[in-house]
Design an enzyme around this catalytic site. Structure first.
Site, PDB file in Angstrom:
ATOM      1  NE  ARG A 274      95.647  29.868 -13.543  1.00 27.87           N
ATOM      2  CZ  ARG A 274      94.368  29.479 -13.581  1.00 27.87           C
ATOM      3  NH1 ARG A 274      93.655  29.682 -14.666  1.00 27.87           N
ATOM      4  NH2 ARG A 274      93.804  28.899 -12.538  1.00 27.87           N
TER       5      ARG A 274
ATOM      6  CE1 TYR B  44      82.613  34.554  -9.019  1.00 28.68           C
ATOM      7  CE2 TYR B  44      81.127  36.153 -10.017  1.00 28.68           C
ATOM      8  CZ  TYR B  44      82.396  35.752  -9.672  1.00 28.68           C
ATOM      9  OH  TYR B  44      83.468  36.564  -9.976  1.00 28.68           O
TER      10      TYR B  44
HETATM   11  P1  NDP Z   1      91.611  33.030 -13.238  1.00 28.27           P
HETATM   12  O1  NDP Z   1      90.893  31.744 -13.400  1.00 28.27           O
HETATM   13  O2  NDP Z   1      92.295  33.638 -14.409  1.00 28.27           O
HETATM   14  O3  NDP Z   1      92.693  32.899 -12.045  1.00 28.27           O
HETATM   15  C1  NDP Z   1      92.288  32.370 -10.830  1.00 28.27           C
HETATM   16  C2  NDP Z   1      93.384  32.514  -9.815  1.00 28.27           C
HETATM   17  O4  NDP Z   1      92.894  32.070  -8.537  1.00 28.27           O
HETATM   18  C3  NDP Z   1      94.609  31.648 -10.118  1.00 28.27           C
HETATM   19  O5  NDP Z   1      95.742  32.320  -9.621  1.00 28.27           O
HETATM   20  C4  NDP Z   1      94.355  30.379  -9.316  1.00 28.27           C
HETATM   21  O6  NDP Z   1      95.536  29.680  -8.928  1.00 28.27           O
HETATM   22  C5  NDP Z   1      93.678  30.954  -8.085  1.00 28.27           C
HETATM   23  N1  NDP Z   1      92.789  30.003  -7.414  1.00 28.27           N
HETATM   24  C6  NDP Z   1      91.713  29.362  -7.931  1.00 28.27           C
HETATM   25  N2  NDP Z   1      91.171  28.561  -6.994  1.00 28.27           N
HETATM   26  C7  NDP Z   1      91.924  28.690  -5.868  1.00 28.27           C
HETATM   27  C8  NDP Z   1      91.897  28.118  -4.575  1.00 28.27           C
HETATM   28  N3  NDP Z   1      90.976  27.225  -4.220  1.00 28.27           N
HETATM   29  N4  NDP Z   1      92.828  28.515  -3.684  1.00 28.27           N
HETATM   30  C9  NDP Z   1      93.768  29.403  -4.017  1.00 28.27           C
HETATM   31  N5  NDP Z   1      93.877  29.974  -5.224  1.00 28.27           N
HETATM   32  C10 NDP Z   1      92.956  29.615  -6.138  1.00 28.27           C
HETATM   33  O7  NDP Z   1      90.495  34.044 -12.638  1.00 28.27           O
HETATM   34  P2  NDP Z   1      90.431  35.631 -12.701  1.00 28.27           P
HETATM   35  O8  NDP Z   1      91.772  36.191 -12.622  1.00 28.27           O
HETATM   36  O9  NDP Z   1      89.558  36.028 -13.815  1.00 28.27           O
HETATM   37  O10 NDP Z   1      89.613  35.940 -11.352  1.00 28.27           O
HETATM   38  C11 NDP Z   1      90.239  36.494 -10.214  1.00 28.27           C
HETATM   39  C12 NDP Z   1      89.171  37.078  -9.304  1.00 28.27           C
HETATM   40  O11 NDP Z   1      88.427  38.074 -10.006  1.00 28.27           O
HETATM   41  C13 NDP Z   1      88.154  36.075  -8.768  1.00 28.27           C
HETATM   42  O12 NDP Z   1      87.835  36.374  -7.438  1.00 28.27           O
HETATM   43  C14 NDP Z   1      86.931  36.330  -9.658  1.00 28.27           C
HETATM   44  O13 NDP Z   1      85.742  35.970  -9.004  1.00 28.27           O
HETATM   45  C15 NDP Z   1      87.041  37.812  -9.874  1.00 28.27           C
HETATM   46  N6  NDP Z   1      86.350  38.315 -11.047  1.00 28.27           N
HETATM   47  C16 NDP Z   1      86.663  37.856 -12.305  1.00 28.27           C
HETATM   48  C17 NDP Z   1      85.995  38.354 -13.405  1.00 28.27           C
HETATM   49  C18 NDP Z   1      86.279  37.878 -14.786  1.00 28.27           C
HETATM   50  O14 NDP Z   1      85.431  38.103 -15.668  1.00 28.27           O
HETATM   51  N7  NDP Z   1      87.405  37.238 -15.062  1.00 28.27           N
HETATM   52  C19 NDP Z   1      84.927  39.360 -13.260  1.00 28.27           C
HETATM   53  C20 NDP Z   1      84.713  39.785 -11.900  1.00 28.27           C
HETATM   54  C21 NDP Z   1      85.397  39.268 -10.854  1.00 28.27           C
HETATM   55  P3  NDP Z   1      96.230  28.562  -9.946  1.00 28.27           P
HETATM   56  O15 NDP Z   1      96.768  29.372 -11.095  1.00 28.27           O
HETATM   57  O16 NDP Z   1      97.298  27.911  -9.152  1.00 28.27           O
HETATM   58  O17 NDP Z   1      95.138  27.659 -10.367  1.00 28.27           O
END
Ligand code: NDP
Length: 254
Positions: free
Chosen positions: A15, A159
């Site tokens: 995602r 975080y």
């Molecule tokens: P989403 O919530 O859209 O997606 C999270 C993803 O991480 C999913 O694929 C989920 O898998 C996976 N995930 C969550 N927890 C675990 C776990 N314990 N083990 C393995 N996989 C896991 O988040 P984003 O795409 O927005 O975020 C992605 C990265 O970007 C993160 O590191 C976040 O900190 C960083 N980020 C995000 C920002 C934002 O504003 N969105 C800004 C700056 C950084 P599943 O689908 O199976 O649940």
């Protein structure tokens, strides 16, 4: 001559930002291994799109917050590389999987701290260490940080601290792994409209507007703004970029 395709492993590719990273990196001609925590169906949809467009892709389950599972993941990865990719190693590791929790510093519990630490720092540290023997020379590591490691937003102290630590870790990885031809860089997205943190930035109009006001390009970031930068780091054109923090925020809080 059959040119060996490069392979990128992207955690949390089901995602949000990880999905866009997987699609954009595949569009650069790399094969993809993506991981998901629980959303297998979503992950398989990403795999299907990549395959339709001519690259190979596989989705593997992995909880990146649980170091004890990494050894068996390593075995699975080895088997998948052999059987699905006719390869022994990957070329790029993108540590993207993550969660967002907003709690004021004064109220942040040890449990919250540990949850964030396990996924954003400990998991990144030890997954990379575990997979190091599977990382080809001239490849690289991309650690996903956050704008919140540079600027602040109330409620993100734990975080932001973890993301700051990951940026530090990135420089150490670049220093120690350069001799193997492995580059390490951090990509720090600004606030992006995804499911992250319960979809706060996307779904809460007040927060969305505040974020927009803070971004010089005058709109809130989309997943589509990020993946191409990670994809670029996984190409030859980025071969001299090492130990860098690249913020991708449209100019947030400058
Ligand atoms: P989403 O919530 O859209 O997606 C999270 C993803 O991480 C999913 O694929 C989920 O898998 C996976 N995930 C969550 N927890 C675990 C776990 N314990 N083990 C393995 N996989 C896991 O988040 P984003 O795409 O927005 O975020 C992605 C990265 O970007 C993160 O590191 C976040 O900190 C960083 N980020 C995000 C920002 C934002 O504003 N969105 C800004 C700056 C950084 P599943 O689908 O199976 O649940």
């Amino acid at each position: 001559m059959d040119i060996q395709r490069k392979i990128a492993l992207i955690t949390g590719g089901s995602r949000g930002l990880g999905k866009d990273m997987a699609l954009k990196t595949a569009a650069k001609g790399l094969d993809i291994i993506l991981t998901y925590r629980s959303k297998k169906e979503e992950a398989e949809k990403v795999v299907a799109i990549i395959k339709e467009n001519g690259q190979h892709a596989v989705a593997l389950q992995l909880n990146t917050a649980k170091v004890s599972g990494f050894k068996s993941f390593k075995t699975t990865l080895q088997e998948i590389l052999e059987s699905e990719y006719n390869a022994e190693k990957i070329d790029f590791l993108v540590n993207n999987a993550g969660i967002g929790i907003n709690e004021p510093f004064a109220e942040t519990s040890e449990e919250t701290f540990d949850r964030l630490m396990n996924i954003h720092l400990k998991g990144v540290f030890f997954l990379t260490q575990t997979l190091l023997p599977f990382l080809n020379e001239n490849g690289g590591i991309v650690n996903i940080s956050s704008g919140l490691a540079r600027f602040t937003m109330p409620g993100y102290s734990a975080y932001g601290a973890m993301k700051g630590a990951v940026e530090s870790l990135t420089r150490y990885q670049a220093k120690e792994l350069g001799k193997f031809g492995i580059r390490a860089n951090a990509v720090a997205p600004g606030a992006i409209e995804t499911d992250f943190g319960g979809g706060l930035v996307r779904d809460n109009d007040k927060v969305n507007n505040q974020v927009k006001q803070a971004i010089s390009l005058n709109r809130v970031g989309q997943a589509d703004d990020i993946g191409g930068v990670v994809a670029f780091l996984c190409t030859e054109d980025a071969k001299w970029i090492n130990a860098q923090r690249i913020e991708v925020s449209g100019g947030q809080n400058i």
